[in-house]
Design a protein around this motif. Structure first.
Motif, PDB file in Angstrom:
ATOM      1  N   ASP A   8      -2.163  -2.252  -3.954  1.00 49.09           N
ATOM      2  CA  ASP A   8      -2.932  -1.051  -4.244  1.00 49.09           C
ATOM      3  C   ASP A   8      -2.613  -0.571  -5.658  1.00 49.09           C
ATOM      4  O   ASP A   8      -1.476  -0.642  -6.125  1.00 49.09           O
ATOM      5  N   GLN A   9      -3.633  -0.051  -6.331  1.00 46.93           N
ATOM      6  CA  GLN A   9      -3.488   0.330  -7.728  1.00 46.93           C
ATOM      7  C   GLN A   9      -2.425   1.403  -7.956  1.00 46.93           C
ATOM      8  O   GLN A   9      -1.816   1.463  -9.023  1.00 46.93           O
ATOM      9  N   GLN A  10      -2.189   2.238  -6.947  1.00 48.28           N
ATOM     10  CA  GLN A  10      -1.186   3.282  -7.092  1.00 48.28           C
ATOM     11  C   GLN A  10       0.163   2.912  -6.463  1.00 48.28           C
ATOM     12  O   GLN A  10       1.106   3.694  -6.557  1.00 48.28           O
TER      13      GLN A  10
ATOM     14  N   ARG B 197      -1.401  -1.470 -13.375  1.00 50.45           N
ATOM     15  CA  ARG B 197      -2.453  -1.014 -12.458  1.00 50.45           C
ATOM     16  C   ARG B 197      -3.648  -1.960 -12.442  1.00 50.45           C
ATOM     17  O   ARG B 197      -4.551  -1.796 -11.615  1.00 50.45           O
TER      18      ARG B 197
ATOM     19  N   SER C 183      -5.857  -3.972  -5.831  1.00 48.37           N
ATOM     20  CA  SER C 183      -6.855  -3.372  -4.940  1.00 48.37           C
ATOM     21  C   SER C 183      -7.119  -1.955  -5.437  1.00 48.37           C
ATOM     22  O   SER C 183      -6.256  -1.083  -5.347  1.00 48.37           O
ATOM     23  N   SER C 184      -8.315  -1.736  -5.990  1.00 48.92           N
ATOM     24  CA  SER C 184      -8.667  -0.435  -6.564  1.00 48.92           C
ATOM     25  C   SER C 184      -9.516   0.331  -5.571  1.00 48.92           C
ATOM     26  O   SER C 184     -10.733   0.121  -5.470  1.00 48.92           O
ATOM     27  N   THR C 185      -8.877   1.232  -4.830  1.00 52.06           N
ATOM     28  CA  THR C 185      -9.594   1.979  -3.799  1.00 52.06           C
ATOM     29  C   THR C 185     -10.349   3.169  -4.372  1.00 52.06           C
ATOM     30  O   THR C 185     -11.031   3.878  -3.635  1.00 52.06           O
ATOM     31  N   THR C 186     -10.230   3.413  -5.654  1.00 48.84           N
ATOM     32  CA  THR C 186     -11.069   4.386  -6.338  1.00 48.84           C
ATOM     33  C   THR C 186     -11.427   3.825  -7.704  1.00 48.84           C
ATOM     34  O   THR C 186     -10.584   3.209  -8.371  1.00 48.84           O
TER      35      THR C 186
ATOM     36  N   VAL D 157       0.828  -1.205   0.000  1.00 49.09           N
ATOM     37  CA  VAL D 157       0.000   0.000   0.000  1.00 49.09           C
ATOM     38  C   VAL D 157       0.862   1.255   0.000  1.00 49.09           C
ATOM     39  O   VAL D 157       1.977   1.261   0.523  1.00 49.09           O
TER      40      VAL D 157
ATOM     41  N   HIS E  10     -13.106   9.191  -2.725  1.00 51.93           N
ATOM     42  CA  HIS E  10     -13.830   7.930  -2.936  1.00 51.93           C
ATOM     43  C   HIS E  10     -14.300   7.302  -1.630  1.00 51.93           C
ATOM     44  O   HIS E  10     -15.444   6.831  -1.535  1.00 51.93           O
ATOM     45  N   ASN E  11     -13.435   7.284  -0.627  1.00 57.24           N
ATOM     46  CA  ASN E  11     -13.835   6.660   0.635  1.00 57.24           C
ATOM     47  C   ASN E  11     -14.974   7.409   1.306  1.00 57.24           C
ATOM     48  O   ASN E  11     -15.954   6.801   1.762  1.00 57.24           O
TER      49      ASN E  11
ATOM     50  N   HIS F  51      -6.185   4.770   1.190  1.00 56.71           N
ATOM     51  CA  HIS F  51      -5.889   3.542   0.458  1.00 56.71           C
ATOM     52  C   HIS F  51      -5.673   2.369   1.418  1.00 56.71           C
ATOM     53  O   HIS F  51      -5.872   1.217   1.041  1.00 56.71           O
TER      54      HIS F  51
END
Length: 416
Positions: free
Chosen positions: A107-109, A169, A127-130, A8, A298-299, A14
């Motif tokens: 995490d995607q980033q 990504r 893991s796409s948190t947005t 992460v 997003h969260n 994230h």
């Protein structure tokens, strides 16, 4: 039992969804470890989880406050995510070698995780948190899209497997998206298998001195929650002031709780209409809130909609304009301009989302889709399926190798 390594970036927004999924995996008997910035992970993940330290900055607080649009995106990758990948790669490599994970959850980033995984031949899931990356927001800006593709290719040449061709990504095995189609709408850009699991809401640390008596007193006024998230602590003074003024102008009908982690409005304080605190127990407050004013992070958006709370969104930068567009297209909120909205505009938006029932109805519709998607337990089940498939593929490959060796050498395996 399997081993899962979560990779992460040093961004709380994230880490929180990943932490909920990690807790679900631990509850199912698996081992979980983390690769990331220890100071950021502390307090956000289980205290007994191993943490493999990765270098890099502890956040993104030093970017110019006025950057917007493409300039903000270029800064984010050129000056933060790409350098972060180079900084994290040695720590991620150490984590993989020492922990021996069956699967990386990246995490995607935090693209170092994906690139190290492909270089070492270890399976990974994104893991796409947005959900913004699925929107295809750069399709209409081909030069910017190509610039980002070239940047990722450059990272792959140095950190990953240069022969790989997929976008790092998006895992070719699975991308977990913490939303649903009820909010995102159709995805313009899906690369590899995607599963929408809804928000992953885990336990959060208690805020011991939060004045719940102010929130839970006998007061029939609607409760508004205002938050600009954890990475916009230096740019929101004007907007937060206008939010407070908008509620004060409607104090017969509204009261407000404001998150002010940067102290932009002065020291924490409260009166009959306004409560200002540096940190909020956001999930518990959302269960009591009637409306949320936020930056379209997003969260915050998905947590509000999980509770069926309509929104006033004021996107600042990064993925926030995309998420704000999702909110308005779904009918769950109203958008105002962060840099221009005054107390009158914010107040009018609050009047709209609180006075017209279809906004709350849309928020409740999305809430039902989130809850049906399953959240962290469903995400954990998908991860288990990926591990099982990888193990089955490995066993099948070993059996095929054995068979070929037997065919090529009739004496193979014969005991004399």
């Amino acid at each position: 039992m399997s081993r899962f390594l979560f990779v992460v970036p040093p961004l709380a927004g994230h880490v929180n969804p990943a932490s909920a999924v990690a807790a679900a995996l631990a509850a199912r008997g698996h081992e979980v470890a983390w690769a990331g910035h220890p100071a950021v992970l502390r307090g956000l993940v289980a205290a007994d989880s191993p943490v493999f330290p990765c270098a890099g900055p502890p956040g993104i607080d030093d970017r110019p406050p006025d950057l917007r649009g493409v300039a903000a995106l270029k800064f984010l990758w050129d000056d933060f995510f790409a350098p972060l990948a180079y900084a994290m790669a040695p720590g991620v490599t150490t984590a993989v070698m020492e922990f021996g994970p069956d699967l990386l959850v990246v995490d995607q980033q935090a693209v170092a995780g994906a690139l190290v995984a492909e270089r070492l031949g270890v399976p990974y899931v994104t893991s796409s948190t947005t959900s913004a990356e699925l929107s295809g927001s750069l399709i209409g800006i081909p030069k910017v899209d190509q610039w980002l593709t070239d940047l990722l290719d450059g990272l792959r040449q140095r950190l990953g497997d240069p022969s790989a061709r997929h976008d790092p990504r998006f895992s070719p095995r699975l991308t977990l998206v913490f939303s649903t189609g009820e909010l995102t709408g159709p995805s313009a850009r899906e690369r590899g298998p995607v599963r929408f699991v809804g928000p992953a809401l885990g336990s959060r640390g208690d805020i011991a001195d939060f004045p719940w008596e102010w929130v839970d007193r006998d007061d029939r006024r609607a409760l508004v929650l205002v938050s600009l998230g954890t990475v916009n602590t230096t740019v929101g003074a004007r907007f937060l002031t206008h939010c407070v003024d908008a509620v004060r102008a409607r104090s017969r009908a509204l009261r407000v709780v404001v998150a002010d982690p940067g102290g932009l409005l002065g020291p924490p304080r409260g009166d009959d209409d306004v409560l200002i605190r540096p940190a909020l127990p956001q999930l518990d407050l959302l269960a009591r809130a009637d409306a949320v004013v936020c930056h379209a992070g997003h969260n915050t958006v998905t947590e509000a909609l999980w509770h069926g709370v309509p929104l006033v969104v004021a996107p600042i930068r990064d993925d926030q304009p995309v998420v704000a567009a999702q909110v308005t297209a779904a009918g769950a909120g109203v958008r105002v301009r962060f840099g221009r909205a005054d107390a009158r505009a914010v107040g009018a938006a609050l009047d709209t989302v609180l006075g017209q029932p279809h906004y709350a109805a849309a928020a409740c519709r999305i809430s039902h889709s989130f809850r049906a998607a399953g959240g962290a337990p469903t995400a954990a089940a998908h991860l288990e399926e990926v591990v099982a498939a990888a193990e089955a593929a490995e066993a099948a490959e070993a059996a095929m190798t054995e068979k070929v060796e037997e065919q090529e050498n009739p004496w193979h395996g014969l005991q004399i």
